[in-house]
Design a protein around this motif. Structure first.
Motif, PDB file in Angstrom:
ATOM      1  N   SER B  89      -5.820  -5.296  24.206  1.00 53.92           N
ATOM      2  CA  SER B  89      -5.780  -4.412  23.036  1.00 53.92           C
ATOM      3  C   SER B  89      -7.111  -3.702  22.928  1.00 53.92           C
ATOM      4  O   SER B  89      -8.047  -3.977  23.679  1.00 53.92           O
ATOM      5  CB  SER B  89      -5.572  -5.210  21.736  1.00 53.92           C
ATOM      6  OG  SER B  89      -4.296  -5.764  21.640  1.00 53.92           O
ATOM      7  N   ILE B  90      -7.184  -2.823  21.943  1.00 46.49           N
ATOM      8  CA  ILE B  90      -8.470  -2.301  21.504  1.00 46.49           C
ATOM      9  C   ILE B  90      -8.878  -3.077  20.255  1.00 46.49           C
ATOM     10  O   ILE B  90      -8.059  -3.259  19.348  1.00 46.49           O
ATOM     11  CB  ILE B  90      -8.387  -0.799  21.194  1.00 46.49           C
ATOM     12  CG1 ILE B  90      -8.038  -0.009  22.458  1.00 46.49           C
ATOM     13  CG2 ILE B  90      -9.702  -0.288  20.607  1.00 46.49           C
ATOM     14  CD1 ILE B  90      -7.722   1.451  22.199  1.00 46.49           C
ATOM     15  N   TYR B  91     -10.094  -3.529  20.238  1.00 48.04           N
ATOM     16  CA  TYR B  91     -10.624  -4.246  19.081  1.00 48.04           C
ATOM     17  C   TYR B  91     -11.692  -3.368  18.430  1.00 48.04           C
ATOM     18  O   TYR B  91     -12.575  -2.844  19.103  1.00 48.04           O
ATOM     19  CB  TYR B  91     -11.200  -5.598  19.497  1.00 48.04           C
ATOM     20  CG  TYR B  91     -10.130  -6.539  19.993  1.00 48.04           C
ATOM     21  CD1 TYR B  91      -9.693  -6.500  21.311  1.00 48.04           C
ATOM     22  CD2 TYR B  91      -9.523  -7.437  19.128  1.00 48.04           C
ATOM     23  CE1 TYR B  91      -8.688  -7.335  21.754  1.00 48.04           C
ATOM     24  CE2 TYR B  91      -8.518  -8.291  19.567  1.00 48.04           C
ATOM     25  CZ  TYR B  91      -8.102  -8.231  20.884  1.00 48.04           C
ATOM     26  OH  TYR B  91      -7.086  -9.057  21.311  1.00 48.04           O
ATOM     27  N   LEU B  92     -11.589  -3.218  17.106  1.00 46.39           N
ATOM     28  CA  LEU B  92     -12.510  -2.350  16.387  1.00 46.39           C
ATOM     29  C   LEU B  92     -13.134  -3.093  15.213  1.00 46.39           C
ATOM     30  O   LEU B  92     -12.447  -3.836  14.504  1.00 46.39           O
ATOM     31  CB  LEU B  92     -11.796  -1.116  15.846  1.00 46.39           C
ATOM     32  CG  LEU B  92     -11.175  -0.191  16.880  1.00 46.39           C
ATOM     33  CD1 LEU B  92      -9.665  -0.181  16.749  1.00 46.39           C
ATOM     34  CD2 LEU B  92     -11.715   1.222  16.733  1.00 46.39           C
ATOM     35  N   CYS B  93     -14.420  -2.862  15.031  1.00 42.98           N
ATOM     36  CA  CYS B  93     -15.081  -3.378  13.838  1.00 42.98           C
ATOM     37  C   CYS B  93     -15.291  -2.225  12.857  1.00 42.98           C
ATOM     38  O   CYS B  93     -15.341  -1.058  13.252  1.00 42.98           O
ATOM     39  CB  CYS B  93     -16.390  -4.053  14.170  1.00 42.98           C
ATOM     40  SG  CYS B  93     -17.587  -2.981  14.971  1.00 42.98           S
ATOM     41  N   SER B  94     -15.430  -2.574  11.609  1.00 45.78           N
ATOM     42  CA  SER B  94     -15.548  -1.564  10.562  1.00 45.78           C
ATOM     43  C   SER B  94     -16.419  -2.082   9.435  1.00 45.78           C
ATOM     44  O   SER B  94     -16.452  -3.284   9.173  1.00 45.78           O
ATOM     45  CB  SER B  94     -14.149  -1.218  10.033  1.00 45.78           C
ATOM     46  OG  SER B  94     -14.224  -0.428   8.867  1.00 45.78           O
TER      47      SER B  94
END
Lengths: 114, 111
Positions: B89-94
């Protein structure tokens, strides 16, 4: 799941035309935000509209919000090839400034044909 | 607006191994969020990371699989443990200041 629905799922238009994307959500919100994502990379914030606002503009972007219908639309006018991207709406979970977690819609893949 | 530096930008990993993703923010933020985006899908929240306390996980995500650290107000890590191909997957932080801002994402492929 509280995930919102967006339509269309995909949209292809000629450069210069206007593009309209719609978002529906399920719960009461504090605000609704629109984001752009290029090629599966990070999201770029486009515009935020609060629950007490009905329309907002930012450059070529126009967002409307109808809380009675739990829906929003994003209009991009005079589209450009660089607008090709996926667009997501997102609603917050409330709780006040600084601790809002977002629930994202399913997204619209926009392709601008030169 | 604030900027998040996320790394690695992509990785290919063997099943059964673990990968730690780092996010560094150029300003202090109260909460950071970790999302997963499966291929062609929208973003799903994994957990909310608070400084000095255990992360809060969403339904379907557990700490043993996705341990998170938040040692200070500018940094967080997410580890994807004992990976399988389904974790690709793509993992994103915010983080959030006036609105949410995101790292550039980590594209993970598990083989």
């Amino acid at each position: 799941s509280q995930q919102g629905e967006e339509d269309p799922q995909a949209l292809s238009i000629q450069e210069g035309e206007n593009a309209t994307m719609n978002c529906s959500y399920k719960t009461s919100i504090n605000n609704l935000q629109w984001y752009r994502q290029n090629s599966g990379r990070g999201l770029v914030h486009l515009i935020l509209i609060r629950s007490n606002e009905r329309e907002k503009h930012s450059g070529r972007l126009r967002v409307t919000l109808d809380t009675s219908k739990k829906s929003s639309s994003l209009l991009i006018t005079a589209s450009r090839a660089a607008d090709t991207a996926s667009y997501f709406c997102a609603t917050d979970e409330g709780g006040g400034f600084g601790n809002e977690k977002l629930t994202f819609g399913t997204g619209t893949r926009l392709t601008i044909i030169p | 607006s604030a900027v998040i530096s996320q790394k690695p930008s992509r990785d290919i990993c063997q099943r059964g191994t673990s990968l730690t993703i780092q996010c560094q923010v150029d300003s202090q933020v109260t909460m950071m969020f970790w999302y997963r985006q499966q291929p062609g899908q929208s973003l799903t929240l994994i957990a909310t990371a608070n400084q000095g306390s255990e992360a809060t996980y969403e339904s379907g995500f557990v700490i043993d699989k996705f341990p998170i650290s938040r040692p200070n107000l500018t940094f967080s890590t997410l580890t994807v443990s004992n990976m399988s191909p389904e974790d690709s997957s793509i993992y994103l932080c915010s983080g959030i200041v006036t609105e949410a801002f995101f790292g550039q994402g980590t594209r993970l492929t598990v083989v």
